[in-house]
Design a protein around this motif. Structure first.
Motif, PDB file in Angstrom:
ATOM      1  N   ASP A 126      10.817  -3.807   1.777  1.00 45.21           N
ATOM      2  CA  ASP A 126      11.315  -4.896   0.945  1.00 45.21           C
ATOM      3  C   ASP A 126      12.173  -5.788   1.831  1.00 45.21           C
ATOM      4  OD1 ASP A 126      12.131  -6.521  -1.102  1.00 45.21           O
ATOM      5  OD2 ASP A 126      13.093  -4.938  -2.273  1.00 45.21           O
ATOM      6  N   SER A 127      11.717  -7.001   2.106  1.00 44.54           N
ATOM      7  CA  SER A 127      12.396  -7.874   3.068  1.00 44.54           C
ATOM      8  C   SER A 127      13.050  -9.072   2.397  1.00 44.54           C
ATOM      9  CB  SER A 127      11.398  -8.391   4.104  1.00 44.54           C
ATOM     10  OG  SER A 127      10.809  -7.327   4.803  1.00 44.54           O
ATOM     11  N   GLN A 128      14.236  -9.380   2.857  1.00 43.24           N
ATOM     12  CA  GLN A 128      14.923 -10.593   2.443  1.00 43.24           C
ATOM     13  C   GLN A 128      14.282 -11.776   3.164  1.00 43.24           C
ATOM     14  OE1 GLN A 128      17.304 -10.738   0.000  1.00 43.24           O
ATOM     15  NE2 GLN A 128      16.579  -8.635  -0.222  1.00 43.24           N
ATOM     16  N   PRO A 129      14.508 -12.994   2.682  1.00 42.14           N
ATOM     17  CA  PRO A 129      13.906 -14.164   3.341  1.00 42.14           C
ATOM     18  C   PRO A 129      14.322 -14.268   4.810  1.00 42.14           C
ATOM     19  CG  PRO A 129      14.887 -14.776   1.228  1.00 42.14           C
ATOM     20  CD  PRO A 129      15.291 -13.356   1.497  1.00 42.14           C
ATOM     21  N   HIS A 130      13.357 -14.600   5.651  1.00 43.28           N
ATOM     22  CA  HIS A 130      13.626 -14.880   7.060  1.00 43.28           C
ATOM     23  C   HIS A 130      13.974 -16.366   7.166  1.00 43.28           C
ATOM     24  CE1 HIS A 130      12.154 -10.910   7.774  1.00 43.28           C
ATOM     25  NE2 HIS A 130      10.883 -11.210   7.605  1.00 43.28           N
ATOM     26  N   GLY A 131      14.102 -16.876   8.367  1.00 45.71           N
ATOM     27  CA  GLY A 131      14.437 -18.285   8.579  1.00 45.71           C
ATOM     28  C   GLY A 131      13.423 -19.226   7.947  1.00 45.71           C
ATOM     29  N   LEU A 156      -4.434  -5.576  -1.224  1.00 49.44           N
ATOM     30  CA  LEU A 156      -5.237  -5.634  -0.003  1.00 49.44           C
ATOM     31  C   LEU A 156      -5.783  -4.251   0.330  1.00 49.44           C
ATOM     32  CD1 LEU A 156      -2.725  -7.750   2.083  1.00 49.44           C
ATOM     33  CD2 LEU A 156      -4.845  -8.576   1.085  1.00 49.44           C
ATOM     34  N   ASP A 157      -7.061  -4.200   0.663  1.00 43.04           N
ATOM     35  CA  ASP A 157      -7.714  -2.968   1.089  1.00 43.04           C
ATOM     36  C   ASP A 157      -7.834  -2.952   2.616  1.00 43.04           C
ATOM     37  OD1 ASP A 157      -8.264  -1.928  -1.523  1.00 43.04           O
ATOM     38  OD2 ASP A 157      -9.904  -3.391  -1.705  1.00 43.04           O
ATOM     39  N   ARG A 158      -8.298  -1.836   3.135  1.00 37.39           N
ATOM     40  CA  ARG A 158      -8.495  -1.693   4.573  1.00 37.39           C
ATOM     41  C   ARG A 158      -9.315  -2.865   5.114  1.00 37.39           C
ATOM     42  NH1 ARG A 158     -11.005   3.431   7.878  1.00 37.39           N
ATOM     43  NH2 ARG A 158     -10.935   2.392   9.874  1.00 37.39           N
ATOM     44  N   ASP A 159      -8.890  -3.400   6.276  1.00 42.97           N
ATOM     45  CA  ASP A 159      -9.514  -4.524   6.981  1.00 42.97           C
ATOM     46  C   ASP A 159      -9.246  -5.884   6.343  1.00 42.97           C
ATOM     47  OD1 ASP A 159     -10.538  -2.807   8.926  1.00 42.97           O
ATOM     48  OD2 ASP A 159     -12.423  -2.503   7.824  1.00 42.97           O
ATOM     49  N   ASP A 160      -8.547  -5.924   5.210  1.00 39.74           N
ATOM     50  CA  ASP A 160      -8.175  -7.214   4.626  1.00 39.74           C
ATOM     51  C   ASP A 160      -6.968  -7.773   5.371  1.00 39.74           C
ATOM     52  OD1 ASP A 160     -10.133  -6.921   2.686  1.00 39.74           O
ATOM     53  OD2 ASP A 160      -8.744  -6.350   1.085  1.00 39.74           O
ATOM     54  N   SER A 161      -6.877  -9.099   5.416  1.00 45.07           N
ATOM     55  CA  SER A 161      -5.741  -9.772   6.041  1.00 45.07           C
ATOM     56  C   SER A 161      -5.166 -10.792   5.072  1.00 45.07           C
ATOM     57  CB  SER A 161      -6.166 -10.509   7.320  1.00 45.07           C
ATOM     58  OG  SER A 161      -6.553  -9.599   8.318  1.00 45.07           O
ATOM     59  N   ALA A 162      -3.898 -11.077   5.232  1.00 40.23           N
ATOM     60  CA  ALA A 162      -3.234 -12.081   4.398  1.00 40.23           C
ATOM     61  C   ALA A 162      -2.213 -12.833   5.237  1.00 40.23           C
ATOM     62  CB  ALA A 162      -2.550 -11.407   3.216  1.00 40.23           C
ATOM     63  N   ARG A 163      -2.043 -14.109   4.948  1.00 44.79           N
ATOM     64  CA  ARG A 163      -0.986 -14.924   5.549  1.00 44.79           C
ATOM     65  C   ARG A 163      -0.120 -15.416   4.412  1.00 44.79           C
ATOM     66  NH1 ARG A 163      -5.351 -17.629   9.226  1.00 44.79           N
ATOM     67  NH2 ARG A 163      -6.117 -18.016   7.161  1.00 44.79           N
ATOM     68  N   TYR A 164       1.186 -15.400   4.630  1.00 46.95           N
ATOM     69  CA  TYR A 164       2.086 -15.725   3.522  1.00 46.95           C
ATOM     70  C   TYR A 164       3.454 -16.170   4.033  1.00 46.95           C
ATOM     71  CZ  TYR A 164       3.361 -10.929   4.646  1.00 46.95           C
ATOM     72  OH  TYR A 164       3.721  -9.788   5.321  1.00 46.95           O
ATOM     73  N   ALA A 165       4.181 -16.810   3.147  1.00 45.66           N
ATOM     74  CA  ALA A 165       5.539 -17.261   3.455  1.00 45.66           C
ATOM     75  C   ALA A 165       6.457 -16.056   3.555  1.00 45.66           C
ATOM     76  CB  ALA A 165       6.024 -18.208   2.359  1.00 45.66           C
ATOM     77  N   ALA A 166       7.299 -16.052   4.596  1.00 42.27           N
ATOM     78  CA  ALA A 166       8.277 -14.974   4.763  1.00 42.27           C
ATOM     79  C   ALA A 166       9.696 -15.529   4.687  1.00 42.27           C
ATOM     80  CB  ALA A 166       8.051 -14.266   6.083  1.00 42.27           C
ATOM     81  N   ASP A 167       9.807 -16.799   4.277  1.00 42.37           N
ATOM     82  CA  ASP A 167      11.130 -17.380   4.090  1.00 42.37           C
ATOM     83  C   ASP A 167      11.554 -17.296   2.621  1.00 42.37           C
ATOM     84  OD1 ASP A 167       9.355 -19.307   3.151  1.00 42.37           O
ATOM     85  OD2 ASP A 167      10.139 -20.934   4.399  1.00 42.37           O
ATOM     86  N   VAL A 168      10.877 -16.404   1.914  1.00 43.14           N
ATOM     87  CA  VAL A 168      11.212 -16.031   0.535  1.00 43.14           C
ATOM     88  C   VAL A 168      11.242 -14.502   0.503  1.00 43.14           C
ATOM     89  CG1 VAL A 168      10.127 -18.096  -0.479  1.00 43.14           C
ATOM     90  CG2 VAL A 168       8.758 -16.033  -0.152  1.00 43.14           C
ATOM     91  N   PRO A 169      11.840 -13.889  -0.526  1.00 38.65           N
ATOM     92  CA  PRO A 169      11.779 -12.422  -0.592  1.00 38.65           C
ATOM     93  C   PRO A 169      10.316 -11.970  -0.580  1.00 38.65           C
ATOM     94  CG  PRO A 169      13.337 -13.265  -2.206  1.00 38.65           C
ATOM     95  CD  PRO A 169      12.604 -14.461  -1.648  1.00 38.65           C
ATOM     96  N   HIS A 170      10.016 -10.933   0.181  1.00 38.64           N
ATOM     97  CA  HIS A 170       8.637 -10.435   0.258  1.00 38.64           C
ATOM     98  C   HIS A 170       8.655  -8.920   0.427  1.00 38.64           C
ATOM     99  CE1 HIS A 170      10.005 -11.683   4.241  1.00 38.64           C
ATOM    100  NE2 HIS A 170       9.179 -10.800   4.792  1.00 38.64           N
TER     101      HIS A 170
END
Length: 188
Positions: A126-131, A156-170
């Motif tokens: 559980d990550s807080q927002p990054h820069g 997401l299943d095995r071999d799936d990929s995702a790109r997402y914002a990390a400047d929000v809680p994730h």
């Protein structure tokens, strides 16, 4: 200036940077160990400044490299930096039921970071927002995960990929058993 001294000035920046990376040291760490300012170490490594003999001596002492060997001609391209599995830095106290291995070089922190994360069943990071502007790219190597970025949620299943914002809680959570992911963090 002789041809040999020109060769030395050309080789020196790369040799110093290579020696620092081989030791796994940041610019700040070398500055602290050598007494040479961080900005000066950076300028020398970029070839923007030629160090005095005293500065070079302090840097080689801090990096534990031979002064003369640093200046010898040779092919720096014929070198492979190896980090054995037992020496890969690990983070054990983040998240719940997850183990994080840091695969990127220490000097990449805050820029382009690479992680191998293993989750126990139900484990979560559980990550807080990054820069501002930070993005992450995750690829599932084993198992299944649930990914939450802000209000968005994805399975997401095995071999799936995702790109997402990390400047929000994730959050990344292993579901239906253990999981393993490869994570790239791109700070802007």
């Amino acid at each position: 200036m002789t041809e040999h001294s020109t060769d030395i000035l050309t080789l020196l920046p790369a040799r110093l940077k290579e020696a620092r990376r081989a030791q796994g040291l940041s610019l700040e760490a070398v500055a602290n160990l050598s007494g040479v300012s961080r900005s000066m170490v950076s300028q020398i490594e970029r070839g923007e400044s030629s160090p005095t003999i005293a500065t070079l001596w302090n840097l080689t002492r801090a990096l534990q490299v031979d002064f003369a060997g640093l200046l010898e001609a040779g092919d720096a391209a014929d070198h492979i930096d190896v980090l054995l599995a037992a020496d890969v830095p690990k983070i054990e106290n983040m998240g719940q039921g997850c183990r994080i291995r840091i695969l990127s070089p220490p000097e990449d922190v805050g820029g382009h970071e690479v992680y191998d994360i293993r989750f126990d069943a139900g484990g979560a990071l559980d990550s807080q927002p990054h820069g501002r502007g930070t993005r992450e790219q995750l690829t599932v190597l084993e198992g299944q995960v649930q990914l939450i970025s802000g209000a968005a949620k994805s399975h997401l299943d095995r071999d799936d990929s995702a790109r997402y914002a990390a400047d929000v809680p994730h959050m990344i959570t292993a579901i239906n058993g253990p999981a393993r992911v490869f994570l790239i963090v791109k700070n802007s």
